[in-house]
Structure formats: C-alpha cells, structure tokens
Design a protein around this motif. Structure first.
Motif, short mmCIF file in Angstrom:
data_model
loop_
_atom_site.label_atom_id
_atom_site.label_comp_id
_atom_site.label_asym_id
_atom_site.label_seq_id
_atom_site.Cartn_x
_atom_site.Cartn_y
_atom_site.Cartn_z
N SER A 104 26.98 9.51 3.74
CA SER A 104 27.60 9.80 2.52
C SER A 104 29.01 9.07 2.42
N PRO A 105 29.42 8.66 1.36
CA PRO A 105 30.82 8.09 1.03
C PRO A 105 31.71 9.22 1.36
N PRO A 106 33.16 8.87 2.00
CA PRO A 106 33.87 9.74 2.19
C PRO A 106 34.46 10.37 0.88
N PRO A 107 34.60 11.62 0.84
CA PRO A 107 34.95 12.50 -0.46
C PRO A 107 36.25 11.64 -1.38
N LEU A 108 36.17 11.75 -2.51
CA LEU A 108 37.51 11.54 -3.47
C LEU A 108 38.85 12.57 -2.98
N PRO A 109 39.80 11.85 -3.14
CA PRO A 109 40.98 12.47 -2.81
C PRO A 109 41.27 13.59 -3.72
N ALA A 110 42.00 14.74 -3.59
CA ALA A 110 42.27 15.64 -4.87
C ALA A 110 42.92 14.84 -5.91
N PRO A 111 42.81 15.46 -7.28
CA PRO A 111 43.11 14.77 -8.26
C PRO A 111 44.73 14.45 -8.10
N GLU A 112 45.57 15.27 -7.78
CA GLU A 112 47.00 14.85 -7.61
C GLU A 112 47.27 13.88 -6.43
N GLU A 113 46.29 13.59 -5.49
CA GLU A 113 46.65 12.53 -4.60
C GLU A 113 45.93 11.11 -4.84
N ARG A 114 45.17 11.16 -5.90
CA ARG A 114 44.49 10.18 -6.44
C ARG A 114 45.33 9.02 -6.70
N GLY A 115 45.36 7.43 -6.30
CA GLY A 115 45.96 6.37 -6.86
C GLY A 115 45.26 5.95 -8.16
N VAL A 153 22.99 5.28 -3.54
CA VAL A 153 23.22 5.40 -4.73
C VAL A 153 24.61 6.19 -5.03
N ALA A 154 25.14 7.11 -3.87
CA ALA A 154 26.30 7.56 -3.95
C ALA A 154 27.55 6.93 -3.74
N TRP A 155 27.29 5.95 -2.92
CA TRP A 155 28.50 4.68 -2.71
C TRP A 155 28.81 4.10 -3.98
N TRP A 156 27.61 3.77 -4.81
CA TRP A 156 27.89 3.00 -5.91
C TRP A 156 28.54 3.82 -7.01
#
Length: 281
Positions: A104-115, A153-156
């Motif tokens: 699985s791709p690494p999870p997305l950062p928390a909303p406040e940490e996203r660039g 598919v998850a990576w895409w």
C-alpha cells in the motif's frame, strides 16, 4: 495433453471468466476479494500467498527471468500443474508478485501537515523509488495496461489526489502521473543496470562507471566532439556522484515543468496555485 493446454483447461474449470464483468483473471479477482480463493488444492498448505512468496524469493535472488511455474513448483516441492489451480499463467503470477512487493502507498499526512501538489507528488515519487530500489526485478515486468490490482490502483488514487485542486484536466493528470512514474522507473532501472554490471564483475559500482569514463575519455576527439571534450574536463559525468542528489535534481526539474502547466491552468481559471499551498488533497 501439454502442460499449457491442461493449464487452460484447469483455468476454465476454475471459472477464469469474470462473473462480475471485470474482465480480470480469477487470481486477480481473488486479490480484490471478488472471488473466493480455492480452499482445497492438490497439496495441503498450498495457497496463492505461498506461490507468490516463492516466486518473489526467486526473483529477488536470481532476477525475474529465473521465475517460471516449474521453478516455483520445484521450490515449493509440488507438481507444476498444482500451481495452475491458483494462478492460470506466468503473466498473472507477475502481477501478483508486483502486487505483493508494491504494498500500500504511505498514508497521506494529516490535513494540517499537507503541503501543496508539488510536495505531495514529490512524496509519491520518492515512495515509488524506494519500492523499485528494494525490488529491482519489478522493473523487468512489462507494463501491460492501466493498473488493475488493489495496491497499484491505490497508488494511482494517491497520485490523483495529489493533483486535486490544480485545475488540470483529467487526461492531463494522467499524463503527469505517467511522466513522473516514467522518470522514477528510468532512474531505478539505471541504478539496477549498474548494480548488475558491478555484480557480474565483482567490483563496486563506482569502478564500473569510472572504467567506462576512462574508455570514453580515450575515444573523445576534441575536434569532432568539442562539447564532450570540454565536459570531461569538469569530471561532472565521469563519476557516480550522489545518486540521491541526481534523483532529487531530476525530479525537481520534472515538477518545474508540471508547475508551468498548473500555473497556465490557474491563469485560465482566474485562480492562483503556486504548488506550495494546500494543494487540494
């Protein structure tokens, strides 16, 4: 009856046609949870996971070319035909091997940490690079079409999420992801080829690169190749350098190009997106 003909017959008996209309082989549908896995096989304990694990072990040790249904069956101590109850063909096995190694791709950062989109795509590309560097045999699997297994598919999905809010059209987003994936694959493939060349000679990678540089140095004629002659004096391309720096430099230049397109779309839509803001993911 040949092994191949018998395998096709076994696949048909196991219902390789898609009951849900996916058009996927039975083994890939099972990976999606759309089809129950065989619970009884010719040999107790045989399973798709064991088959794929054995195949990955062969590829990691000897390269993808060493993987065959016969070799995997031998390593598992079973008859070759017993594998076809779970995987109908070697091409399917390759897909399942890639699925296992990709993860699985690494999870997305928390909303406040996203660039912004640029940081998100950079993280996406670097994560792919780590997977390819750890499993160079994956680079030898032919690309046969759009992603069809759960992890791919998850990576895409994450790549597309990184481009949300950029104002790009759907086909442009796909092209951007293909461009970045192509860069990552090419970088990893070059590293894998150098590693293979070094391993075959039993020397460090640096020695292979420097040996080729010395050969080219003797071949370059300043009268016919003045640009190369000037370049060789700088030693810029005659050493391995820092692979991490080379990857970062190339990725940043690719993202620069994407940034030009994003900025153009922002102007068309009367918005502003520098790539360093929330990015819409």
């Amino acid at each position: 009856m040949t092994v191949r003909r018998k395998a096709v017959q076994v696949a048909g008996e196991n219902g390789s046609g898609s009951p849900g209309g996916t058009g996927l082989p039975a083994s890939i549908e099972a990976a999606w949870g759309l089809r129950p896995r065989p619970v009884k096989g010719p040999r107790p304990g045989l399973s798709p996971e064991r088959i794929v694990g054995a195949a990955v072990a062969v590829a990691a040790a000897e390269g993808l070319s060493a993987v065959s249904m016969g070799r995997v069956a031998k390593d598992l101590g079973v008859a070759t035909m017993s594998l076809y109850r779970y995987v109908a063909a070697k091409d399917e096995l390759f897909v399942l091997m890639q699925e296992a190694a990709l993860g699985s791709p690494p999870p997305l950062p928390a909303p406040e940490e996203r660039g912004g989109w640029r940081e998100a795509l950079s993280r996406w590309a670097r994560s792919q690079s780590r997977v390819f560097r750890a499993n160079p045999w994956m680079l030898r699997i032919p690309l046969a079409g759009p992603p069809a297994s759960p992890h791919s598919v998850a990576w895409w999905e994450q790549g597309l999420q990184a481009l949300a809010g950029t104002g790009l059209e759907a086909d442009e987003k796909v092209s951007v992801l293909l461009l970045i994936s192509g860069f990552v694959r090419n970088d990893a493939l070059l590293a894998a080829d150098l590693d293979a060349a070094a391993a075959s000679r039993g020397v460090p990678v640096a020695e292979v690169v420097e040996g080729r540089a010395r050969t080219l140095d003797r071949l370059v004629d300043p009268a016919r190749q003045p640009a190369l002659a000037r370049l060789k004096e700088t030693t810029a391309v005659w050493t391995t350098g820092d692979p991490g720096h080379a990857f970062a430099f190339g990725l940043e230049r690719v993202l620069d190009g994407v940034g030009v397109l994003v900025a153009a779309r922002a102007r068309e839509h009367g918005t502003e997106d520098s790539g360093t803001g929330p990015g819409g993911i």
